[in-house]
Design an enzyme around this catalytic site. Structure first.
Site, PDB file in Angstrom:
ATOM      1  N   GLY A  24     -18.357 -26.001  -8.292  1.00 42.87           N
ATOM      2  CA  GLY A  24     -18.384 -24.562  -8.054  1.00 42.87           C
ATOM      3  C   GLY A  24     -18.147 -24.172  -6.611  1.00 42.87           C
ATOM      4  N   CYS A  36       3.859 -10.784 -24.902  1.00 40.09           N
ATOM      5  CA  CYS A  36       3.580  -9.504 -25.565  1.00 40.09           C
ATOM      6  C   CYS A  36       2.100  -9.133 -25.501  1.00 40.09           C
ATOM      7  CB  CYS A  36       4.011  -9.587 -27.016  1.00 40.09           C
ATOM      8  SG  CYS A  36       5.699 -10.090 -27.142  1.00 40.09           S
TER       9      CYS A  36
HETATM   10  N1  LLP Z   1     -19.193 -29.243 -13.128  1.00 45.26           N
HETATM   11  C1  LLP Z   1     -19.396 -28.580 -14.266  1.00 45.26           C
HETATM   12  C2  LLP Z   1     -20.493 -28.953 -15.146  1.00 45.26           C
HETATM   13  C3  LLP Z   1     -18.543 -27.502 -14.599  1.00 45.26           C
HETATM   14  O1  LLP Z   1     -18.751 -26.825 -15.722  1.00 45.26           O
HETATM   15  C4  LLP Z   1     -17.494 -27.145 -13.727  1.00 45.26           C
HETATM   16  C5  LLP Z   1     -16.600 -26.045 -14.052  1.00 45.26           C
HETATM   17  C6  LLP Z   1     -17.316 -27.890 -12.548  1.00 45.26           C
HETATM   18  C7  LLP Z   1     -18.198 -28.938 -12.290  1.00 45.26           C
HETATM   19  C8  LLP Z   1     -16.220 -27.609 -11.558  1.00 45.26           C
HETATM   20  O2  LLP Z   1     -16.250 -26.347 -11.019  1.00 45.26           O
HETATM   21  P1  LLP Z   1     -15.299 -26.022  -9.780  1.00 45.26           P
HETATM   22  O3  LLP Z   1     -15.735 -26.870  -8.645  1.00 45.26           O
HETATM   23  O4  LLP Z   1     -13.891 -26.361 -10.178  1.00 45.26           O
HETATM   24  O5  LLP Z   1     -15.442 -24.577  -9.524  1.00 45.26           O
HETATM   25  N2  LLP Z   1     -11.617 -21.652 -15.735  1.00 45.26           N
HETATM   26  C9  LLP Z   1     -12.428 -21.095 -14.682  1.00 45.26           C
HETATM   27  C10 LLP Z   1     -13.482 -22.008 -14.192  1.00 45.26           C
HETATM   28  C11 LLP Z   1     -14.395 -22.529 -15.252  1.00 45.26           C
HETATM   29  C12 LLP Z   1     -15.187 -23.639 -14.672  1.00 45.26           C
HETATM   30  C13 LLP Z   1     -15.900 -24.388 -15.700  1.00 45.26           C
HETATM   31  N3  LLP Z   1     -16.720 -25.403 -15.148  1.00 45.26           N
HETATM   32  C14 LLP Z   1     -11.533 -20.593 -13.560  1.00 45.26           C
HETATM   33  O6  LLP Z   1     -10.331 -20.565 -13.756  1.00 45.26           O
HETATM   34  O7  LLP Z   1     -12.017 -20.170 -12.530  1.00 45.26           O
END
Ligand code: LLP
Length: 423
Positions: A235, A351
């Site tokens: 995150g 669309c």
């Molecule tokens: N760990 C877990 C348990 C997660 O669920 C996620 C992301 C991460 C790590 C990695 O998060 P990051 O560092 O990439 O922010 N599709 C969405 C994001 C959904 C993230 C889901 N989980 C977007 O396009 O922003």
């Protein structure tokens, strides 16, 4: 980076890549992936964490191999992602397997190959894993994903650490579960996993969640339950529109002091902080048109190629690939409005009215045939593509020090219908 009025990636004009492979196309910088990975590794080195790259953010095998070569471990959320990690030669011990609804088949496969740690989110999963461990005569290593009820301040669709979210086990229920499994032969439940959402563009929610977890760990210690591992999730933000995300250094400054004398092993699961700004999506303008209220730049790139704007209203900086020297963007920001630009919506051919890449943007004059770059598309770009409207997924190209190569070919019509033709 813009040089002489045109966008270049590691010295290669983006236009050259687009000519060779067509549009839409994903273009990644190898150097950016490596730099972002190493920044995190270096800033958090005092904790000696397992940096488990979140495969879902960018799952291309060539990218995973690249990160593996830097020493990355992997965070997988499905049997498919575990297989991707294995395919690039990852020792299963270096995979953490998360996910709120893992199936029995996925769990069995992952136990059989010896996945290093399961981030467990339900009591059902605990039971299944304990059985599998008993059958294998070897305890399964697991961390309990605890939902700390901390507001990460993200889009509601990507907030995961609040009580109303489906993720994890409520912190008040966690102690009982640790106690219940403390003598288990099949399950070694000795870790705590946290992930409260993404992108979390401040450090406070991490401090809050870790503080709550440390209180739980201290409480468990009094009950003779020893927690060995804390997984602080992912995150960590990326700059989509300026400098909204804390740097690796700032995250580390807030987090490292909390954990460095804790004696805990630390796992992290960064995705977008490594991948988002290592990739762009390039599309070509197919036509421009005006309505009474709007100017539209219609491109061959669509919500099927980059879903984030349609799904979350997410902001990506958009700019022509060859705007000319007068229109080189001095920085990427929502408010950038250079003389001679006009207000446009950049949209795709699908669309749906949600099919846009950028809304109400001041862009330099754009004509049919002009290339458009959508920035910060390396995370949750290619991995969230779809074939909706029978569109073929775009190719992916990796640039490395002046050279570039295809790392995923463009899909063809035959790919679109293969699973239907064969039945
Ligand atoms: N760990 C877990 C348990 C997660 O669920 C996620 C992301 C991460 C790590 C990695 O998060 P990051 O560092 O990439 O922010 N599709 C969405 C994001 C959904 C993230 C889901 N989980 C977007 O396009 O922003």
């Amino acid at each position: 980076m813009y040089t002489n009025g045109g966008l270049v990636c590691e010295g290669v004009p983006v236009a050259t890549i687009s000519e060779k492979f067509g549009t839409p196309v994903y273009v990644y910088s190898q150097r950016a992936f490596i730099e972002h990975y190493n920044q995190l590794a270096s800033e958090f080195r005092e904790l000696n964490p397992k940096l488990c790259f979140s495969i879902k953010s960018c799952h291309n095998l060539h990218i995973l191999r690249l990160l593996r070569d830097q020493g990355a471990c992997f965070d997988a959320v499905s049997g498919g992602e575990v297989r991707r990690a294995v395919e690039v030669g990852t020792d299963p011990q270096d995979i953490v397997f998360a996910g709120v609804g893992k199936t029995e088949a996925e769990l069995k496969y992952a136990v059989d190959i010896g996945v290093g740690c399961f981030n467990v989110e339900t009591t059902t999963e605990l039971e299944i894993l304990e059985n599998l461990g008993n059958q294998a005569n070897r305890p399964v290593q697991a961390a309990l994903r605890v939902n700390p009820d901390v507001d990460a301040g993200t889009h509601p669709y990507t907030t995961t650490g609040k009580s109303e979210n489906k993720f994890g086990i409520e912190i008040s229920q966690a102690k009982d579960l640790f106690l219940r499994y403390s003598q288990s032969k099949g399950l070694n439940l000795s870790g705590i996993h946290l992930h409260i959402g993404s992108p979390v563009n401040s450090t406070e929610p991490y401090v809050e969640m870790i503080t709550k977890a440390l209180e739980l760990i201290a409480d468990l210690k009094k009950a003779d339950v020893n927690i060995e591992l804390i997984n602080i999730g992912g995150g960590y933000g990326a700059n989509y529109e300026g400098d909204e995300a804390p740097s690796a250094e700032q995250y580390a400054a807030a987090i490292v002091p909390l954990l460095k004398n804790s004696g805990l092993k630390v796992n992290m699961e960064p995705g977008r902080s490594i991948s988002a700004n290592a990739g762009i999506l390039v599309a070509k303008t197919t036509c421009v048109k005006k309505s009474r209220t709007k100017n539209f730049v219609i491109t061959d790139g669509a919500m099927t190629d980059l879903f984030r704007p349609a799904l979350y209203g997410a902001y990506h900086f958009v700019w022509p690939v060859n705007p000319g020297a007068d229109f080189e963007p001095p920085h990427r920001s929502r408010d950038l409005k250079l003389d001679g630009t006009q207000l446009v919506d950049i949209v795709g051919p699908v669309c749906e009215s949600s099919d846009f890449l950028g809304k109400d943007r001041w862009l330099p004059p754009v004509q049919k045939g002009d290339l458009i770059a959508v920035f910060s598309a390396g995370a949750y770009g290619a991995t969230m593509t779809s074939q909706y409207n029978s569109r073929c997924r775009p190719p992916e190209v990796l640039v490395n020090g002046g050279k570039f190569r295809l790392i995923r070919r463009r899909e063809t019509f035959d790919d679109l219908v293969a699973a239907e033709r064969e039945v």
